[in-house]
Design an enzyme around this catalytic site. Structure first.
Site, PDB file in Angstrom:
ATOM      1  N   MET A  78       0.815  -1.207   0.000  1.00  0.00           N
ATOM      2  CA  MET A  78       0.000   0.000   0.000  1.00  0.00           C
ATOM      3  C   MET A  78       0.854   1.265   0.000  1.00  0.00           C
ATOM      4  O   MET A  78       2.065   1.220   0.194  1.00  0.00           O
ATOM      5  CB  MET A  78      -0.933  -0.006   1.214  1.00  0.00           C
ATOM      6  CG  MET A  78      -1.930  -1.164   1.209  1.00  0.00           C
ATOM      7  SD  MET A  78      -2.996  -1.164   2.659  1.00  0.00           S
ATOM      8  CE  MET A  78      -3.954   0.327   2.402  1.00  0.00           C
ATOM      9  N   ASP A 234      -2.656  -5.047   0.375  1.00  0.00           N
ATOM     10  CA  ASP A 234      -2.133  -6.343   0.800  1.00  0.00           C
ATOM     11  C   ASP A 234      -2.822  -6.898   2.041  1.00  0.00           C
ATOM     12  O   ASP A 234      -3.146  -8.091   2.098  1.00  0.00           O
ATOM     13  CB  ASP A 234      -0.615  -6.287   0.993  1.00  0.00           C
ATOM     14  CG  ASP A 234      -0.156  -5.123   1.867  1.00  0.00           C
ATOM     15  OD1 ASP A 234      -1.006  -4.377   2.411  1.00  0.00           O
ATOM     16  OD2 ASP A 234       1.065  -4.953   2.000  1.00  0.00           O
TER      17      ASP A 234
END
Length: 480
Positions: A78, A234
């Site tokens: 991210m 994720d």
């Protein structure tokens, strides 16, 4: 009919191929490296992500035909700032999630009350928005050319589909999303010198975001009708992978970073706790996370320091021991929850002649575990309680660490059966949802191989050790 999940991590890209019953048929991976050109900097070349994806596709295609793939799901690291010009050319290396150069810019944005009010989160240095402000100030010629800002996995999506698209869970980590409304905030974009035109279109993680480009379909032997799901950041994708999608469910991830993740059925922001409150990858759901920046990263750092490897260090520890006198603070590159301190650094405290390699290894594991306990306490301050945890990530391969985690947090820790239930698997599940219209019912929890119960004879000792850890934490903050 098969489904493909791609997980773009910091250290590598992983691909998993599953069938309609969610059985894993094939896997492939490709390594990635991180560049650290200055203290606190962390960058990757987006071209390396594409090369890694090509390697994974080629490996899968060599193992079996991909002609029956119906959908692809994406998961990824991210917060990364991938900056493109009007021709979709990359303007500079991507500034990654664990890059802390924009700590001053983050503090300035966080001082603007609109950011916490709208996003539900502190503006952390690792988030995307302060990175753009840093680029504006330090690389103005590049900032002037920025036509589009993409998150890492969404640059892969651009390569796959030609579409500029993001999804809610990843977008929530930018400091530009109205997390409750699940939409970009024009007000916050304007505050950082950008507009909605620079942002990708938003979809839910289980929705279709585009169709595979014909030239890629032909190259790798896929159907040109393959759709690409929105996917997830994720951790949200890992939540889908381990079935943590309903309120009351939680997991701990011991990967490069450490994450304590709890699903919620409503939006419950509490930015003052430094807990992340993000959209989940499924519509109408949110999640909370406590995040530490170095989990297995801290263990791997210590392994390099001793000329060993992490598995060797942890493999010979035997049964859980009482906490060591030596304390380790795992703040190798700053910390998020609950400290929100980009400048704090790690330390060994209480070293003595008796501190051998095994004792120092235990201290590292304990330090990371105490940091996770701090996250647990921060989540508890928001009203989120955790009765048990699923453990995932590379650190979950250590039985000693899971025994330690259960005892230090005084909560059972469950280890799933052998298999990969992380981001790539969650992305593949989101691909099924996008292609078939299935919902959260397919995001079931994996079978449990072993449950680690707290050791009541040691919980008190670890409570006391955690109190010493907190005192050391305060001292280190004053020094750094």
């Amino acid at each position: 009919m098969t489904f493909l999940g791609l997980d773009l991590g910091t250290s590598g890209l992983k691909a998993i191929l599953i069938d309609a019953d969610q059985a894993v048929l094939a896997e492939a991976s490709a390594p990635l490296t991180v560049s650290r050109p200055a203290d606190g900097w962390s960058e990757q070349s987006p071209a390396d992500w594409i090369a890694a994806a090509e390697t994974a596709f080629e490996a899968l295609a060599a193992e079996r035909s991909l002609a029956d793939v119906r959908a692809i799901g994406l998961s990824g690291q991210m917060h990364g700032a991938t900056l493109l010009d009007a021709s979709d050319e990359v303007l500079r290396p991507c500034i990654l999630w664990n890059d802390t150069r924009s700590f001053a810019e983050a503090a300035e944005l966080d001082a603007d009350p609109r950011f916490r009010q709208i996003t539900g989160n502190i503006v952390f240095p690792g988030f995307t928005a302060p990175k753009l402000v840093w680029v504006q100030r330090h690389e103005p010629a590049i900032f002037d050319k920025v036509a589009r800002v993409l998150l890492p996995k969404d640059y892969l999506r651009l390569w796959l589909t030609g579409e500029h698209v993001a999804e809610m869970s990843d977008a929530a980590g930018t400091s530009w999303l109205d997390t409750g409304a699940r939409d970009w905030s024009d007000e916050l974009l304007a505050a950082t010198g950008l507009s909605r035109a620079a942002m990708p279109r938003l979809v839910e993680g289980s929705e279709v975001s585009g169709t595979l480009r014909p030239e890629l379909a032909q190259r790798f032997g896929l159907s040109p009708e393959v759709v690409v799901a929105g996917g997830g950041g994720d951790n949200a994708a890992s939540g889908v992978g381990v079935g943590v999608v309903r309120a009351g469910e939680a997991f701990v991830s011991l990967g490069t970073s450490g994450v304590l993740f709890a699903a919620n059925d409503g939006y419950r922001p509490a930015p003052e706790t430094a807990v992340h409150t993000f959209c989940h990858a499924l519509p109408g759901t949110w999640h909370q996370m406590g995040v530490i920046l170095a989990a297995t990263d801290a263990l791997n750092w210590y392994a390099r320091l001793t000329g060993s490897d992490a598995a060797e260090l942890t493999g010979g520890l035997g049964d859980l021991q009482a906490p060591t006198k030596t304390l380790f603070l795992p703040y190798l590159g700053g910390e998020r929850t609950p400290l929100n301190d980009a400048g704090i650094r790690g330390a060994f405290i209480g070293l003595e002649h008796a501190t051998d390699r095994a004792a120092a290894t235990c201290a590292v594991l304990e330090g990371v575990t105490f940091a996770i306990r701090d996250c647990r306490d921060a989540l508890a301050a928001t009203g989120t309680t955790i009765d048990s945890l699923l453990a995932v990530g590379g650190g979950s391969h250590s039985a000693y660490w899971l025994e330690l985690m259960a005892t230090a947090l005084n909560v059972p820790v469950q280890l799933p059966v052998a298999g990969d239930f992380g981001g790539a698997f969650g992305a593949a599940r989101l691909a099924i949802m996008a292609a078939t219209g299935a919902g959260a019912e397919i995001a079931t929890a994996p079978a449990i191989a072993r449950t680690f119960e707290p050791d009541p004879a040691l919980t008190g000792a670890f409570d006391a050790a955690h109190a010493r850890y907190r005192a050391a934490q305060t001292a280190i903050k004053d020094l750094t």
